[in-house]
Design a protein around this motif. Structure first.
Motif, PDB file in Angstrom:
ATOM      1  N   HIS A  46       0.883  -1.170   0.000  1.00  0.00           N
ATOM      2  CA  HIS A  46       0.000   0.000   0.000  1.00  0.00           C
ATOM      3  C   HIS A  46       0.918   1.216   0.000  1.00  0.00           C
ATOM      4  CE1 HIS A  46      -2.633   3.208   1.385  1.00  0.00           C
ATOM      5  NE2 HIS A  46      -3.660   2.455   1.045  1.00  0.00           N
ATOM      6  N   GLU A  47       0.861   2.003  -1.096  1.00  0.00           N
ATOM      7  CA  GLU A  47       1.739   3.157  -1.220  1.00  0.00           C
ATOM      8  C   GLU A  47       1.082   4.410  -0.669  1.00  0.00           C
ATOM      9  OE1 GLU A  47       4.391   3.848  -4.462  1.00  0.00           O
ATOM     10  OE2 GLU A  47       3.685   2.048  -5.499  1.00  0.00           O
ATOM     11  N   ARG A  48       1.849   5.135   0.090  1.00  0.00           N
ATOM     12  CA  ARG A  48       1.426   6.419   0.643  1.00  0.00           C
ATOM     13  C   ARG A  48       0.986   7.356  -0.487  1.00  0.00           C
ATOM     14  NH1 ARG A  48       6.368  10.071   2.692  1.00  0.00           N
ATOM     15  NH2 ARG A  48       6.951   9.310   0.642  1.00  0.00           N
ATOM     16  N   GLY A  49      -0.241   7.887  -0.388  1.00  0.00           N
ATOM     17  CA  GLY A  49      -0.730   8.833  -1.379  1.00  0.00           C
ATOM     18  C   GLY A  49      -1.265   8.201  -2.643  1.00  0.00           C
ATOM     19  N   VAL A  50      -1.293   6.852  -2.702  1.00  0.00           N
ATOM     20  CA  VAL A  50      -1.743   6.171  -3.921  1.00  0.00           C
ATOM     21  C   VAL A  50      -2.757   5.079  -3.605  1.00  0.00           C
ATOM     22  CG1 VAL A  50      -1.042   4.927  -6.003  1.00  0.00           C
ATOM     23  CG2 VAL A  50       0.521   6.598  -4.982  1.00  0.00           C
ATOM     24  N   GLY A  51      -2.413   4.176  -2.681  1.00  0.00           N
ATOM     25  CA  GLY A  51      -3.210   2.980  -2.425  1.00  0.00           C
ATOM     26  C   GLY A  51      -2.405   1.761  -2.829  1.00  0.00           C
ATOM     27  N   GLU A  52      -3.065   0.620  -3.000  1.00  0.00           N
ATOM     28  CA  GLU A  52      -2.335  -0.570  -3.435  1.00  0.00           C
ATOM     29  C   GLU A  52      -1.904  -0.399  -4.883  1.00  0.00           C
ATOM     30  OE1 GLU A  52      -2.363  -5.439  -3.560  1.00  0.00           O
ATOM     31  OE2 GLU A  52      -4.273  -4.408  -3.234  1.00  0.00           O
ATOM     32  N   THR A  53      -0.658  -0.777  -5.179  1.00  0.00           N
ATOM     33  CA  THR A  53      -0.137  -0.722  -6.535  1.00  0.00           C
ATOM     34  C   THR A  53       0.363  -2.112  -6.939  1.00  0.00           C
ATOM     35  OG1 THR A  53       2.077  -0.074  -5.768  1.00  0.00           O
ATOM     36  CG2 THR A  53       0.526   1.701  -6.312  1.00  0.00           C
ATOM     37  N   GLN A  54       0.570  -2.282  -8.240  1.00  0.00           N
ATOM     38  CA  GLN A  54       1.040  -3.560  -8.768  1.00  0.00           C
ATOM     39  C   GLN A  54       2.494  -3.835  -8.406  1.00  0.00           C
ATOM     40  OE1 GLN A  54      -0.787  -5.972 -11.096  1.00  0.00           O
ATOM     41  NE2 GLN A  54      -2.202  -4.977  -9.671  1.00  0.00           N
ATOM     42  N   SER A  55       3.214  -2.779  -8.061  1.00  0.00           N
ATOM     43  CA  SER A  55       4.630  -2.927  -7.741  1.00  0.00           C
ATOM     44  C   SER A  55       5.117  -1.655  -7.076  1.00  0.00           C
ATOM     45  CB  SER A  55       5.431  -3.187  -9.031  1.00  0.00           C
ATOM     46  OG  SER A  55       6.806  -3.364  -8.766  1.00  0.00           O
ATOM     47  N   CYS A  56       6.194  -1.759  -6.317  1.00  0.00           N
ATOM     48  CA  CYS A  56       6.839  -0.595  -5.706  1.00  0.00           C
ATOM     49  C   CYS A  56       8.324  -0.909  -5.614  1.00  0.00           C
ATOM     50  CB  CYS A  56       6.263  -0.301  -4.325  1.00  0.00           C
ATOM     51  SG  CYS A  56       7.075   1.066  -3.468  1.00  0.00           S
ATOM     52  N   GLY A  57       9.144  -0.181  -6.366  1.00  0.00           N
ATOM     53  CA  GLY A  57      10.566  -0.480  -6.419  1.00  0.00           C
ATOM     54  C   GLY A  57      11.278  -0.242  -5.103  1.00  0.00           C
ATOM     55  N   THR A  58      11.066   0.940  -4.505  1.00  0.00           N
ATOM     56  CA  THR A  58      11.700   1.195  -3.210  1.00  0.00           C
ATOM     57  C   THR A  58      11.143   0.258  -2.148  1.00  0.00           C
ATOM     58  OG1 THR A  58      10.110   2.995  -2.842  1.00  0.00           O
ATOM     59  CG2 THR A  58      12.289   3.607  -3.674  1.00  0.00           C
ATOM     60  N   GLY A  59       9.857  -0.118  -2.296  1.00  0.00           N
ATOM     61  CA  GLY A  59       9.251  -1.066  -1.366  1.00  0.00           C
ATOM     62  C   GLY A  59       9.865  -2.448  -1.480  1.00  0.00           C
ATOM     63  N   ALA A  60      10.182  -2.876  -2.708  1.00  0.00           N
ATOM     64  CA  ALA A  60      10.855  -4.160  -2.896  1.00  0.00           C
ATOM     65  C   ALA A  60      12.224  -4.150  -2.234  1.00  0.00           C
ATOM     66  CB  ALA A  60      10.983  -4.462  -4.390  1.00  0.00           C
ATOM     67  N   CYS A  61      12.933  -3.027  -2.348  1.00  0.00           N
ATOM     68  CA  CYS A  61      14.241  -2.906  -1.693  1.00  0.00           C
ATOM     69  C   CYS A  61      14.089  -2.968  -0.178  1.00  0.00           C
ATOM     70  CB  CYS A  61      14.904  -1.599  -2.095  1.00  0.00           C
ATOM     71  SG  CYS A  61      15.354  -1.483  -3.841  1.00  0.00           S
ATOM     72  N   ALA A  62      13.126  -2.218   0.355  1.00  0.00           N
ATOM     73  CA  ALA A  62      12.907  -2.210   1.800  1.00  0.00           C
ATOM     74  C   ALA A  62      12.509  -3.594   2.302  1.00  0.00           C
ATOM     75  CB  ALA A  62      11.838  -1.189   2.162  1.00  0.00           C
ATOM     76  N   ALA A  63      11.677  -4.296   1.536  1.00  0.00           N
ATOM     77  CA  ALA A  63      11.256  -5.639   1.933  1.00  0.00           C
ATOM     78  C   ALA A  63      12.455  -6.583   1.990  1.00  0.00           C
ATOM     79  CB  ALA A  63      10.209  -6.166   0.956  1.00  0.00           C
ATOM     80  N   ALA A  64      13.341  -6.488   0.991  1.00  0.00           N
ATOM     81  CA  ALA A  64      14.537  -7.333   1.005  1.00  0.00           C
ATOM     82  C   ALA A  64      15.446  -6.975   2.177  1.00  0.00           C
ATOM     83  CB  ALA A  64      15.284  -7.187  -0.321  1.00  0.00           C
ATOM     84  N   VAL A  65      15.551  -5.682   2.486  1.00  0.00           N
ATOM     85  CA  VAL A  65      16.348  -5.255   3.644  1.00  0.00           C
ATOM     86  C   VAL A  65      15.822  -5.913   4.919  1.00  0.00           C
ATOM     87  CG1 VAL A  65      16.860  -3.306   5.161  1.00  0.00           C
ATOM     88  CG2 VAL A  65      17.129  -3.045   2.690  1.00  0.00           C
ATOM     89  N   ALA A  66      14.506  -5.837   5.124  1.00  0.00           N
ATOM     90  CA  ALA A  66      13.914  -6.351   6.359  1.00  0.00           C
ATOM     91  C   ALA A  66      14.043  -7.872   6.467  1.00  0.00           C
ATOM     92  CB  ALA A  66      12.454  -5.929   6.443  1.00  0.00           C
ATOM     93  N   ILE A  67      13.702  -8.590   5.407  1.00  0.00           N
ATOM     94  CA  ILE A  67      13.763 -10.057   5.450  1.00  0.00           C
ATOM     95  C   ILE A  67      15.210 -10.513   5.628  1.00  0.00           C
ATOM     96  CG2 ILE A  67      13.326 -12.180   4.173  1.00  0.00           C
ATOM     97  CD1 ILE A  67      10.805 -10.816   5.208  1.00  0.00           C
ATOM     98  N   ARG A  68      16.139  -9.851   4.960  1.00  0.00           N
ATOM     99  CA  ARG A  68      17.559 -10.187   5.100  1.00  0.00           C
ATOM    100  C   ARG A  68      18.021  -9.927   6.535  1.00  0.00           C
ATOM    101  NH1 ARG A  68      22.034  -6.655   3.617  1.00  0.00           N
ATOM    102  NH2 ARG A  68      23.927  -7.805   3.014  1.00  0.00           N
ATOM    103  N   HIS A  69      17.565  -8.829   7.131  1.00  0.00           N
ATOM    104  CA  HIS A  69      17.913  -8.513   8.520  1.00  0.00           C
ATOM    105  C   HIS A  69      17.370  -9.587   9.459  1.00  0.00           C
ATOM    106  CE1 HIS A  69      18.656  -6.100  12.095  1.00  0.00           C
ATOM    107  NE2 HIS A  69      17.379  -6.182  12.430  1.00  0.00           N
TER     108      HIS A  69
END
Length: 317
Positions: free
Chosen positions: A246-269
């Motif tokens: 769920h993107e701030r100011g947009v709603g659910e989107t089909q993809s989010c590039g910075t979100g994919a990076c953040a998700a990988a950061v968190a799962i890797r951590h």
């Protein structure tokens, strides 16, 4: 049609009419879609109501956001970047679909560069690199055989003390989830809060028509990613996760590039020592790649890779 709807329709039509004659393109990166406008002379004034009119999926062109390609020298933010990075000639002026300014968009960066090439504004052969300005800082993009790879810069925890001590820093509630879930907040130049779910059934049941509730909320709001690690998590040295956002100011989107990076950061951590540096992130619109590497200043950077497509160009009537 009742009166409020009539007024809204007239307002949207009026906003679109004020942009009559404007040339535009429509593009997407793994389904994250944008209206793109070239402004090489820095003369266009794009108001929030113009953005909402153009991004309206029923009365406009439709998109998760709007990107204006403008030389950095015409924007105060761009002028600041040019002082240290004189090669950042072009600036990605990105707006969310609700008209609000956004610091960065990982999918948008790739589509932005693809648009610059399509418009003949830059020449970037395969293997070549381009430096651009964004409100999230300077980004370097390499054209690859399969699309574009972007050095997204260093990542950091938004609440570093909490993240280090407990591996989580907030609780997230969302429609479809029975209880609030622990989460980790990561900055990729813009804010993200990442929630790990146990299985794809939970991911599918999560309803993102309304914004998830985050406690505490990062100071400037946040994008929220719901992530399911694959089983096994790592195969042949690459981790794999599946994500909705769920993107701030947009709603659910089909993809989010910075979100994919953040998700990988968190799962890797959370995975701990030995977790890989290469990740595939599955989103509703496709797959993007995320890699971790040490940047020139010694901080860990994140690279985002994936396709970019221009699907149409035209002129507003």
């Amino acid at each position: 049609m009742d009166e409020p709807q009539t007024v809204a329709a007239e307002r949207t039509a009026g906003n679109a009419a004020s942009l009559s004659g404007l040339k535009f393109s429509k593009g997407h990166g793994t389904g994250n879609d944008f209206v793109l406008i070239a402004d090489p002379n820095g003369t266009l004034s794009i108001a929030p109501e113009h953005v909402t009119a153009l991004c309206d999926r029923h009365r406009g062109i439709g998109g998760d956001g709007l990107i204006r390609a403008v030389p950095s020298r015409f924007l105060p933010e761009g002028q600041e970047l040019l002082a240290a990075h004189p090669d950042a000639e072009w600036f990605m002026d990105y707006r969310n679909g609700d008209g609000s300014l956004s610091e960065m968009c990982g999918n948008g960066v790739r589509v932005f560069v693809h648009f610059l090439i399509a418009e003949g504004l830059v020449d970037l052969p395969a293997g070549g690199s381009l430096v651009i300005g964004t409100r999230g800082g300077v980004k370097t993009i390499v054209r690859t055989a399969a699309g574009y790879a972007v050095d997204m810069g260093p990542w950091e925890f938004i609440f570093p003390g909490e993240a280090t001590a407990r591996a989580m820093d907030s609780l997230v509630s969302a429609d479809g989830l029975e209880v609030a879930r622990p989460a980790l907040s990561v900055s990729m130049g813009n804010p993200h809060t990442v929630v790990a779910l146990a299985e794809t059934g939970e991911l599918e049941a999560t309803r993102l028509f309304t914004a998830p509730r985050v406690d505490p909320t990062p100071p400037h709001g946040t994008n929220v990613e719901f992530v399911v690690p694959s089983e096994p998590l790592v195969h042949e040295g690459t981790g794999t996760i599946t994500m909705r956002v769920h993107e701030r100011g947009v709603g659910e989107t089909q993809s989010c590039g910075t979100g994919a990076c953040a998700a990988a950061v968190a799962i890797r951590h959370w995975a701990g020592q030995g977790a890989p540096d290469a990740w595939n992130v599955h989103v509703p619109g496709g797959v993007v790649g995320v890699k971790f590497f040490v940047g020139p200043e010694g901080h860990e950077h994140v690279e985002l890779s994936g396709p970019a497509v221009i699907v149409a160009s035209g002129t507003l009537s």
